[in-house]
Design a protein around this motif. Structure first.
Motif, short mmCIF file in Angstrom:
data_model
loop_
_atom_site.label_atom_id
_atom_site.label_comp_id
_atom_site.label_asym_id
_atom_site.label_seq_id
_atom_site.Cartn_x
_atom_site.Cartn_y
_atom_site.Cartn_z
N HIS A 28 0.68 -1.02 0.09
CA HIS A 28 -0.12 -0.18 0.07
C HIS A 28 0.68 1.21 0.02
O HIS A 28 0.70 2.35 -0.27
CB HIS A 28 -0.90 0.02 1.35
CG HIS A 28 -1.98 -0.89 1.30
ND1 HIS A 28 -2.04 -2.16 1.34
CD2 HIS A 28 -3.36 -0.62 0.91
CE1 HIS A 28 -3.15 -2.79 1.16
NE2 HIS A 28 -4.23 -1.86 0.89
N PHE A 29 2.26 1.26 0.52
CA PHE A 29 3.14 2.40 0.50
C PHE A 29 4.09 2.19 -0.58
O PHE A 29 5.07 3.07 -0.71
CB PHE A 29 3.73 2.54 1.73
CG PHE A 29 2.74 2.33 2.84
CD1 PHE A 29 2.49 3.73 3.29
CD2 PHE A 29 2.04 1.35 3.62
CE1 PHE A 29 1.61 4.04 4.40
CE2 PHE A 29 1.20 1.66 4.44
CZ PHE A 29 0.98 2.99 4.89
N GLY A 30 3.81 1.45 -1.72
CA GLY A 30 4.86 1.15 -2.80
C GLY A 30 4.79 -0.16 -3.44
O GLY A 30 5.01 -1.15 -2.79
N ALA A 31 4.45 0.17 -4.61
CA ALA A 31 4.25 -1.32 -5.29
C ALA A 31 5.57 -2.37 -5.46
O ALA A 31 5.28 -3.28 -5.56
CB ALA A 31 3.71 -1.00 -6.84
N ALA A 32 6.72 -1.62 -5.26
CA ALA A 32 7.96 -2.64 -5.56
C ALA A 32 8.33 -3.45 -4.20
O ALA A 32 9.02 -4.35 -4.19
CB ALA A 32 8.94 -1.73 -5.91
N ASP A 156 -2.35 -7.26 -8.14
CA ASP A 156 -3.02 -5.99 -7.92
C ASP A 156 -2.01 -5.16 -7.23
O ASP A 156 -1.77 -3.93 -7.73
CB ASP A 156 -4.23 -6.22 -7.13
CG ASP A 156 -5.54 -6.86 -7.90
OD1 ASP A 156 -5.47 -6.42 -9.26
OD2 ASP A 156 -6.48 -6.95 -7.35
N ALA A 157 -1.30 -5.61 -6.29
CA ALA A 157 -0.34 -4.82 -5.42
C ALA A 157 0.97 -4.60 -6.40
O ALA A 157 1.49 -3.43 -6.35
CB ALA A 157 0.12 -5.81 -4.26
N ARG A 158 1.29 -5.60 -7.21
CA ARG A 158 2.40 -5.04 -7.97
C ARG A 158 2.02 -4.35 -9.03
O ARG A 158 2.83 -3.34 -9.64
CB ARG A 158 2.79 -6.76 -8.75
CG ARG A 158 4.09 -6.64 -9.57
CD ARG A 158 4.58 -7.93 -9.95
NE ARG A 158 3.52 -8.82 -10.62
CZ ARG A 158 2.96 -9.77 -9.97
NH1 ARG A 158 3.37 -10.33 -8.70
NH2 ARG A 158 2.02 -10.69 -10.65
N TYR A 162 -2.75 -1.14 -4.75
CA TYR A 162 -2.91 -0.96 -3.42
C TYR A 162 -2.33 0.33 -3.20
O TYR A 162 -2.85 1.23 -2.25
CB TYR A 162 -2.21 -2.09 -2.66
CG TYR A 162 -2.77 -3.49 -2.66
CD1 TYR A 162 -3.87 -3.61 -3.49
CD2 TYR A 162 -2.47 -4.38 -1.81
CE1 TYR A 162 -4.42 -5.01 -3.38
CE2 TYR A 162 -2.89 -5.51 -1.82
CZ TYR A 162 -3.84 -5.76 -2.64
OH TYR A 162 -4.66 -7.15 -2.59
N ALA A 163 -1.13 0.74 -3.86
CA ALA A 163 -0.91 2.11 -3.65
C ALA A 163 -1.78 3.09 -4.16
O ALA A 163 -1.71 4.21 -3.45
CB ALA A 163 0.77 2.22 -4.38
N GLN A 164 -2.35 2.97 -5.19
CA GLN A 164 -3.19 3.93 -5.56
C GLN A 164 -4.50 4.08 -4.50
O GLN A 164 -4.79 5.21 -4.34
CB GLN A 164 -3.95 3.66 -7.01
CG GLN A 164 -3.01 3.72 -8.22
CD GLN A 164 -3.48 3.11 -9.39
OE1 GLN A 164 -4.89 3.12 -9.68
NE2 GLN A 164 -2.63 2.66 -10.19
#
Length: 216
Positions: A28-32, A156-158, A162-164
């Motif tokens: 949630h704070f960064g896709a990477a 989705d997270a990648r 989640y970050a969006q």
């Protein structure tokens, strides 16, 4: 939101999906920041973990893979380092130092929320009272029926969804930040008094009420 006086600790046997779950929260704070690229590791120095926990203000900080192994002195050192970081989170305190001139210098206290993973929890009743320890069993996550769901979440997270979502939440939160903090504290105190007042340890009541208020 700078209020967490506790850490979450996911523990269980290796391969049970602890890092997988923690990474989905971290992304949630960064896709990477997937399970192979989490921002914290218990292999890091105590000073590095302390500094990062200070920098991660109002953010999640996953510290992965606490495994006390080796000689008795190595196990003791691992427990000491866990106690230092997680107790600082629970107490909202940092280790004060002195400058070269001998004048006091403020310590770097954790300012977000720490999630740790490990095969067991650290030693000490006092420290464990400052944790919400959650045992992860293999059947909870890494079973055939759940794997497609886990893979979909990871994709989705990648892809940054989640970050969006977190970015949109922060945009919603920013103009009413002070009001939300006031409401959150009031609701936490209500839950602690009315719902979790029978907890054996007062810190357990605080942790449970804080998480439930935030969830609401």
């Amino acid at each position: 939101l700078g209020m967490a006086e506790y850490s979450l600790f996911l523990f269980g046997e290796t391969g049970n999906g602890k890092s997988t779950v923690a990474a989905l929260a971290q992304q949630h704070f960064g896709a990477a920041m997937d399970a192979e690229h989490l921002p914290g590791s218990w292999a890091s120095t105590a000073n590095a973990l302390e500094a990062t926990a200070f920098l991660a203000k109002d953010a999640l900080f996953v510290v992965d893979d606490w495994v006390p192994r080796g000689s008795q002195s190595e196990v003791q050192r691992a427990n000491k380092e866990a106690d230092r970081l997680l107790r600082a989170q629970g107490n909202h305190s940092g280790r004060s130092r002195c400058n070269r001139e001998g004048t006091p210098k403020d310590g770097k206290r954790p300012r977000g929320l720490i999630i740790s993973t490990g095969e067991a929890t650290p030693e000490g009743h006092s420290l464990n009272a400052r944790l919400l320890a959650i045992e992860i069993d293999k059947k909870d996550i890494m079973v055939e029926d759940n794997l497609p769901k886990v893979s979909a979440c990871q994709e989705d997270a990648r892809n940054g969804l989640y970050a969006q979502a977190m970015a949109a939440y922060i945009q919603w939160l920013a103009p009413q930040y002070d009001h939300i903090l006031t409401v959150l504290r009031q609701r936490r105190d209500e839950l602690r008094r009315e719902t979790f007042g029978t907890c054996k340890h007062p810190r357990t009541a605080t942790i449970a009420s804080d998480l439930l208020a935030a969830f609401e």
